[in-house]
Design a protein around this motif. Sequence first.
Motif, PDB file in Angstrom:
ATOM      1  N   GLN A  25       0.933  -1.258   0.171  1.00  9.06           N
ATOM      2  CA  GLN A  25       0.100   0.037   0.011  1.00  9.06           C
ATOM      3  C   GLN A  25       0.933   1.297   0.082  1.00  9.06           C
ATOM      4  O   GLN A  25       1.883   1.302   0.493  1.00  9.06           O
ATOM      5  CB  GLN A  25      -0.723  -0.026   1.331  1.00  9.06           C
ATOM      6  CG  GLN A  25      -1.849  -1.252   1.222  1.00  9.06           C
ATOM      7  CD  GLN A  25      -2.965  -0.970   2.299  1.00  9.06           C
ATOM      8  OE1 GLN A  25      -2.609  -0.271   3.399  1.00  9.06           O
ATOM      9  NE2 GLN A  25      -4.000  -1.699   2.237  1.00  9.06           N
ATOM     10  N   HIS A  26       0.177   2.343  -0.798  1.00  7.38           N
ATOM     11  CA  HIS A  26       1.064   3.466  -0.720  1.00  7.38           C
ATOM     12  C   HIS A  26      -0.207   4.580  -0.890  1.00  7.38           C
ATOM     13  O   HIS A  26      -1.222   4.290  -1.443  1.00  7.38           O
ATOM     14  CB  HIS A  26       2.225   3.598  -1.695  1.00  7.38           C
ATOM     15  CG  HIS A  26       1.932   3.414  -3.043  1.00  7.38           C
ATOM     16  ND1 HIS A  26       1.403   2.298  -3.508  1.00  7.38           N
ATOM     17  CD2 HIS A  26       1.591   4.495  -3.949  1.00  7.38           C
ATOM     18  CE1 HIS A  26       1.106   2.514  -4.829  1.00  7.38           C
ATOM     19  NE2 HIS A  26       1.048   3.699  -5.117  1.00  7.38           N
ATOM     20  N   MET A  27       0.304   5.948  -0.538  1.00  5.88           N
ATOM     21  CA  MET A  27      -0.623   7.020  -0.708  1.00  5.88           C
ATOM     22  C   MET A  27      -0.145   7.613  -2.015  1.00  5.88           C
ATOM     23  O   MET A  27       1.000   8.002  -2.191  1.00  5.88           O
ATOM     24  CB  MET A  27      -0.345   8.042   0.336  1.00  5.88           C
ATOM     25  CG  MET A  27      -0.559   7.396   1.792  1.00  5.88           C
ATOM     26  SD  MET A  27      -2.388   7.118   2.055  1.00  5.88           S
ATOM     27  CE  MET A  27      -3.273   8.610   2.367  1.00  5.88           C
ATOM     28  N   ILE A  28      -1.292   8.355  -2.660  1.00  6.33           N
ATOM     29  CA  ILE A  28      -1.055   8.891  -3.886  1.00  6.33           C
ATOM     30  C   ILE A  28      -1.938  10.338  -3.774  1.00  6.33           C
ATOM     31  O   ILE A  28      -2.847  10.339  -3.240  1.00  6.33           O
ATOM     32  CB  ILE A  28      -1.762   8.330  -5.128  1.00  6.33           C
ATOM     33  CG1 ILE A  28      -1.126   6.928  -5.239  1.00  6.33           C
ATOM     34  CG2 ILE A  28      -1.966   9.342  -6.451  1.00  6.33           C
ATOM     35  CD1 ILE A  28      -1.984   6.246  -6.464  1.00  6.33           C
ATOM     36  N   ASN A  29      -1.172  11.387  -3.947  1.00  5.70           N
ATOM     37  CA  ASN A  29      -1.719  12.728  -3.812  1.00  5.70           C
ATOM     38  C   ASN A  29      -2.224  13.284  -5.041  1.00  5.70           C
ATOM     39  O   ASN A  29      -1.511  13.204  -6.160  1.00  5.70           O
ATOM     40  CB  ASN A  29      -0.529  13.725  -3.376  1.00  5.70           C
ATOM     41  CG  ASN A  29      -0.106  13.459  -2.073  1.00  5.70           C
ATOM     42  OD1 ASN A  29      -0.772  13.092  -1.118  1.00  5.70           O
ATOM     43  ND2 ASN A  29       1.353  13.521  -2.022  1.00  5.70           N
ATOM     44  N   PHE A  30      -3.319  13.456  -4.954  1.00  4.51           N
ATOM     45  CA  PHE A  30      -4.205  14.030  -6.195  1.00  4.51           C
ATOM     46  C   PHE A  30      -4.078  15.617  -6.032  1.00  4.51           C
ATOM     47  O   PHE A  30      -4.603  16.047  -4.993  1.00  4.51           O
ATOM     48  CB  PHE A  30      -5.568  13.264  -6.308  1.00  4.51           C
ATOM     49  CG  PHE A  30      -5.453  12.082  -6.555  1.00  4.51           C
ATOM     50  CD1 PHE A  30      -5.112  11.490  -7.868  1.00  4.51           C
ATOM     51  CD2 PHE A  30      -5.850  11.225  -5.644  1.00  4.51           C
ATOM     52  CE1 PHE A  30      -4.833   9.960  -8.093  1.00  4.51           C
ATOM     53  CE2 PHE A  30      -5.419   9.511  -5.789  1.00  4.51           C
ATOM     54  CZ  PHE A  30      -5.151   9.312  -6.991  1.00  4.51           C
ATOM     55  N   ARG A  31      -3.844  16.176  -6.935  1.00  4.15           N
ATOM     56  CA  ARG A  31      -3.996  17.830  -7.040  1.00  4.15           C
ATOM     57  C   ARG A  31      -5.320  18.204  -7.707  1.00  4.15           C
ATOM     58  O   ARG A  31      -5.985  17.655  -8.856  1.00  4.15           O
ATOM     59  CB  ARG A  31      -2.983  18.382  -7.885  1.00  4.15           C
ATOM     60  CG  ARG A  31      -1.675  17.945  -7.325  1.00  4.15           C
ATOM     61  CD  ARG A  31      -0.309  18.369  -8.312  1.00  4.15           C
ATOM     62  NE  ARG A  31      -0.668  17.929  -9.870  1.00  4.15           N
ATOM     63  CZ  ARG A  31      -0.115  17.203 -10.254  1.00  4.15           C
ATOM     64  NH1 ARG A  31       0.432  16.150  -9.683  1.00  4.15           N
ATOM     65  NH2 ARG A  31      -0.504  16.764 -11.811  1.00  4.15           N
ATOM     66  N   GLU A  32      -5.730  19.280  -7.428  1.00  5.48           N
ATOM     67  CA  GLU A  32      -7.031  20.092  -8.112  1.00  5.48           C
ATOM     68  C   GLU A  32      -6.676  19.975  -9.751  1.00  5.48           C
ATOM     69  O   GLU A  32      -5.639  20.704 -10.184  1.00  5.48           O
ATOM     70  CB  GLU A  32      -7.028  21.311  -7.569  1.00  5.48           C
ATOM     71  CG  GLU A  32      -8.389  21.883  -7.991  1.00  5.48           C
ATOM     72  CD  GLU A  32      -8.359  23.256  -7.416  1.00  5.48           C
ATOM     73  OE1 GLU A  32      -7.923  24.521  -8.070  1.00  5.48           O
ATOM     74  OE2 GLU A  32      -8.938  23.485  -6.147  1.00  5.48           O
ATOM     75  N   GLY A  33      -7.726  19.567 -10.457  1.00  3.58           N
ATOM     76  CA  GLY A  33      -7.622  19.695 -11.862  1.00  3.58           C
ATOM     77  C   GLY A  33      -7.190  18.291 -12.469  1.00  3.58           C
ATOM     78  O   GLY A  33      -6.938  18.238 -13.644  1.00  3.58           O
ATOM     79  N   ASP A  34      -6.595  17.303 -11.824  1.00  4.70           N
ATOM     80  CA  ASP A  34      -6.177  16.056 -12.286  1.00  4.70           C
ATOM     81  C   ASP A  34      -7.241  15.371 -12.878  1.00  4.70           C
ATOM     82  O   ASP A  34      -8.543  15.401 -12.449  1.00  4.70           O
ATOM     83  CB  ASP A  34      -5.346  15.342 -11.097  1.00  4.70           C
ATOM     84  CG  ASP A  34      -4.366  15.444 -10.541  1.00  4.70           C
ATOM     85  OD1 ASP A  34      -3.580  16.359 -11.391  1.00  4.70           O
ATOM     86  OD2 ASP A  34      -3.676  15.012  -9.596  1.00  4.70           O
ATOM     87  N   VAL A  35      -7.097  14.701 -13.896  1.00  5.09           N
ATOM     88  CA  VAL A  35      -8.299  13.970 -14.683  1.00  5.09           C
ATOM     89  C   VAL A  35      -8.150  12.438 -14.511  1.00  5.09           C
ATOM     90  O   VAL A  35      -7.007  11.950 -14.749  1.00  5.09           O
ATOM     91  CB  VAL A  35      -8.034  14.274 -16.183  1.00  5.09           C
ATOM     92  CG1 VAL A  35      -9.092  13.688 -16.953  1.00  5.09           C
ATOM     93  CG2 VAL A  35      -8.489  15.979 -16.304  1.00  5.09           C
TER      94      VAL A  35
END
Length: 132
Positions: A25-35
């Motif tokens: 398991q790992h964490m993914i950071n999603f940014r505003e505007g990612d599709v």
Amino acid sequence: MDKHFVIMEPFCHEVGCCCPEQHHQHMINFREGDVWTITNNRKYVDCLGWHCLIDINNEFQFFIYVDDIHELHIKGSICSFSDLDLKINYLNFKINEALDAQNKEAFLSLSNKLQHAQQVKSKIPNAGEQIF
């Protein structure tokens, strides 16, 4: 179900390897505007349920539990392209109503929401031409 979603607010999501032990398991950071593009690749994992393969900005892919997609959509963390367009149209309408009623507080609040929605839309690659 829509196949294309945009991230409305930054968030982190824990992603596992879809094995029953869940050791990878790992964490993914999603940014505003990612599709996010939901692909047709799905798999069922015993004890974990259905997972969909998601393509992020045509850069990488990961599997996510189907119910997590639904939960993120309900919370407003992700939004379909068509829902984003509808939100922008609705906010424009409500701003005009606030102007007609001379309601300064509603106007300012709605204007901030509209600015945020338009800002997110401007971050979408090829925002002028919708992907359906």
